[in-house]
Design a protein around this motif. Structure first.
Motif, PDB file in Angstrom:
ATOM      1  N   GLY A 188       0.823  -1.203   0.000  1.00 37.11           N
ATOM      2  CA  GLY A 188       0.000   0.000   0.000  1.00 37.11           C
ATOM      3  C   GLY A 188       0.855   1.249   0.000  1.00 37.11           C
ATOM      4  O   GLY A 188       2.013   1.236   0.411  1.00 37.11           O
ATOM      5  N   LEU A 189       0.279   2.321  -0.451  1.00 39.59           N
ATOM      6  CA  LEU A 189       0.988   3.588  -0.527  1.00 39.59           C
ATOM      7  C   LEU A 189       0.396   4.569   0.479  1.00 39.59           C
ATOM      8  O   LEU A 189       0.111   5.716   0.164  1.00 39.59           O
ATOM      9  CB  LEU A 189       0.890   4.160  -1.954  1.00 39.59           C
ATOM     10  CG  LEU A 189       1.459   3.290  -3.067  1.00 39.59           C
ATOM     11  CD1 LEU A 189       1.199   3.925  -4.420  1.00 39.59           C
ATOM     12  CD2 LEU A 189       2.940   3.065  -2.869  1.00 39.59           C
ATOM     13  N   SER A 190       0.227   4.112   1.717  1.00 35.88           N
ATOM     14  CA  SER A 190      -0.427   4.936   2.725  1.00 35.88           C
ATOM     15  C   SER A 190       0.492   6.014   3.288  1.00 35.88           C
ATOM     16  O   SER A 190       0.037   7.105   3.617  1.00 35.88           O
ATOM     17  CB  SER A 190      -0.962   4.061   3.856  1.00 35.88           C
ATOM     18  OG  SER A 190       0.101   3.302   4.406  1.00 35.88           O
ATOM     19  N   ALA A 191       1.784   5.740   3.386  1.00 33.57           N
ATOM     20  CA  ALA A 191       2.719   6.730   3.925  1.00 33.57           C
ATOM     21  C   ALA A 191       3.261   7.599   2.799  1.00 33.57           C
ATOM     22  O   ALA A 191       3.352   7.179   1.643  1.00 33.57           O
ATOM     23  CB  ALA A 191       3.866   6.031   4.644  1.00 33.57           C
ATOM     24  N   ALA A 192       3.628   8.813   3.163  1.00 37.51           N
ATOM     25  CA  ALA A 192       4.152   9.752   2.166  1.00 37.51           C
ATOM     26  C   ALA A 192       5.458   9.242   1.566  1.00 37.51           C
ATOM     27  O   ALA A 192       5.696   9.403   0.367  1.00 37.51           O
ATOM     28  CB  ALA A 192       4.356  11.120   2.793  1.00 37.51           C
ATOM     29  N   LEU A 193       6.296   8.613   2.388  1.00 39.29           N
ATOM     30  CA  LEU A 193       7.569   8.098   1.885  1.00 39.29           C
ATOM     31  C   LEU A 193       7.353   6.978   0.866  1.00 39.29           C
ATOM     32  O   LEU A 193       8.050   6.913  -0.139  1.00 39.29           O
ATOM     33  CB  LEU A 193       8.435   7.599   3.048  1.00 39.29           C
ATOM     34  CG  LEU A 193       9.816   7.087   2.673  1.00 39.29           C
ATOM     35  CD1 LEU A 193      10.637   8.209   2.035  1.00 39.29           C
ATOM     36  CD2 LEU A 193      10.525   6.534   3.897  1.00 39.29           C
ATOM     37  N   PHE A 234       7.398   5.295  -4.750  1.00 39.71           N
ATOM     38  CA  PHE A 234       6.722   4.746  -5.920  1.00 39.71           C
ATOM     39  C   PHE A 234       6.807   5.713  -7.098  1.00 39.71           C
ATOM     40  O   PHE A 234       7.148   5.312  -8.214  1.00 39.71           O
ATOM     41  CB  PHE A 234       5.256   4.433  -5.590  1.00 39.71           C
ATOM     42  CG  PHE A 234       4.488   3.916  -6.761  1.00 39.71           C
ATOM     43  CD1 PHE A 234       4.656   2.608  -7.184  1.00 39.71           C
ATOM     44  CD2 PHE A 234       3.600   4.729  -7.444  1.00 39.71           C
ATOM     45  CE1 PHE A 234       3.958   2.121  -8.277  1.00 39.71           C
ATOM     46  CE2 PHE A 234       2.902   4.251  -8.538  1.00 39.71           C
ATOM     47  CZ  PHE A 234       3.075   2.951  -8.951  1.00 39.71           C
ATOM     48  N   LEU A 235       6.508   6.983  -6.865  1.00 41.85           N
ATOM     49  CA  LEU A 235       6.567   7.973  -7.942  1.00 41.85           C
ATOM     50  C   LEU A 235       7.993   8.136  -8.459  1.00 41.85           C
ATOM     51  O   LEU A 235       8.209   8.299  -9.667  1.00 41.85           O
ATOM     52  CB  LEU A 235       6.010   9.308  -7.465  1.00 41.85           C
ATOM     53  CG  LEU A 235       4.505   9.326  -7.189  1.00 41.85           C
ATOM     54  CD1 LEU A 235       4.085  10.677  -6.619  1.00 41.85           C
ATOM     55  CD2 LEU A 235       3.718   8.991  -8.440  1.00 41.85           C
ATOM     56  N   GLY A 236       8.971   8.084  -7.561  1.00 39.05           N
ATOM     57  CA  GLY A 236      10.369   8.148  -7.985  1.00 39.05           C
ATOM     58  C   GLY A 236      10.752   6.973  -8.861  1.00 39.05           C
ATOM     59  O   GLY A 236      11.468   7.132  -9.856  1.00 39.05           O
ATOM     60  N   LEU A 237      10.280   5.780  -8.503  1.00 36.62           N
ATOM     61  CA  LEU A 237      10.549   4.599  -9.326  1.00 36.62           C
ATOM     62  C   LEU A 237       9.884   4.693 -10.700  1.00 36.62           C
ATOM     63  O   LEU A 237      10.451   4.274 -11.702  1.00 36.62           O
ATOM     64  CB  LEU A 237      10.076   3.333  -8.615  1.00 36.62           C
ATOM     65  CG  LEU A 237      11.001   2.783  -7.538  1.00 36.62           C
ATOM     66  CD1 LEU A 237      10.310   1.643  -6.795  1.00 36.62           C
ATOM     67  CD2 LEU A 237      12.296   2.300  -8.152  1.00 36.62           C
ATOM     68  N   VAL A 238       8.686   5.254 -10.741  1.00 36.31           N
ATOM     69  CA  VAL A 238       7.999   5.419 -12.025  1.00 36.31           C
ATOM     70  C   VAL A 238       8.783   6.381 -12.917  1.00 36.31           C
ATOM     71  O   VAL A 238       9.003   6.106 -14.105  1.00 36.31           O
ATOM     72  CB  VAL A 238       6.554   5.914 -11.818  1.00 36.31           C
ATOM     73  CG1 VAL A 238       5.925   6.359 -13.128  1.00 36.31           C
ATOM     74  CG2 VAL A 238       5.706   4.830 -11.177  1.00 36.31           C
ATOM     75  N   VAL A 239       9.228   7.498 -12.347  1.00 39.54           N
ATOM     76  CA  VAL A 239      10.010   8.471 -13.126  1.00 39.54           C
ATOM     77  C   VAL A 239      11.326   7.847 -13.578  1.00 39.54           C
ATOM     78  O   VAL A 239      11.738   7.998 -14.737  1.00 39.54           O
ATOM     79  CB  VAL A 239      10.238   9.758 -12.311  1.00 39.54           C
ATOM     80  CG1 VAL A 239      11.259  10.659 -12.971  1.00 39.54           C
ATOM     81  CG2 VAL A 239       8.926  10.489 -12.111  1.00 39.54           C
TER      82      VAL A 239
END
Length: 88
Positions: free
Chosen positions: A59-64, A69-74
């Motif tokens: 899950g992506l519940s925490a900001a970190l 996840f967004l960093g990995l996508v980029v």
């Protein structure tokens, strides 16, 4: 009659020679390292999506976690862009 028809122009530009003005900026910047960088980008683009799975399963519940996840996508998009012409 001149050879200025679109089909003749297309045949002249459809060869395998890269257009030095618009393509292959990596080869112009670091010609000796470009093949290795393209290879690493290609394989990173293949392997990085496997790192998304544990983040999505927990899950992506925490900001970190969300930022990771967004960093990995980029990073995956950059790797795909760099490695897209590997062994073409």
């Amino acid at each position: 009659m001149s050879d200025s028809s679109p089909s003749v122009a297309r045949e002249r530009t459809s060869g395998n020679e890269p257009d030095d003005d618009h393509r292959r900026p990596l080869e112009r910047a670091v010609p000796s390292l470009a093949p290795s960088i393209r290879k690493a980008g290609f394989w990173a683009g293949i392997g990085l999506p496997f790192l998304h799975v544990p983040l999505l399963l927990t899950g992506l519940s925490a900001a970190l976690e969300t930022l990771s996840f967004l960093g990995l996508v980029v990073l995956n998009l950059v790797a795909l862009y760099v490695g897209h012409s590997y062994r073409r």
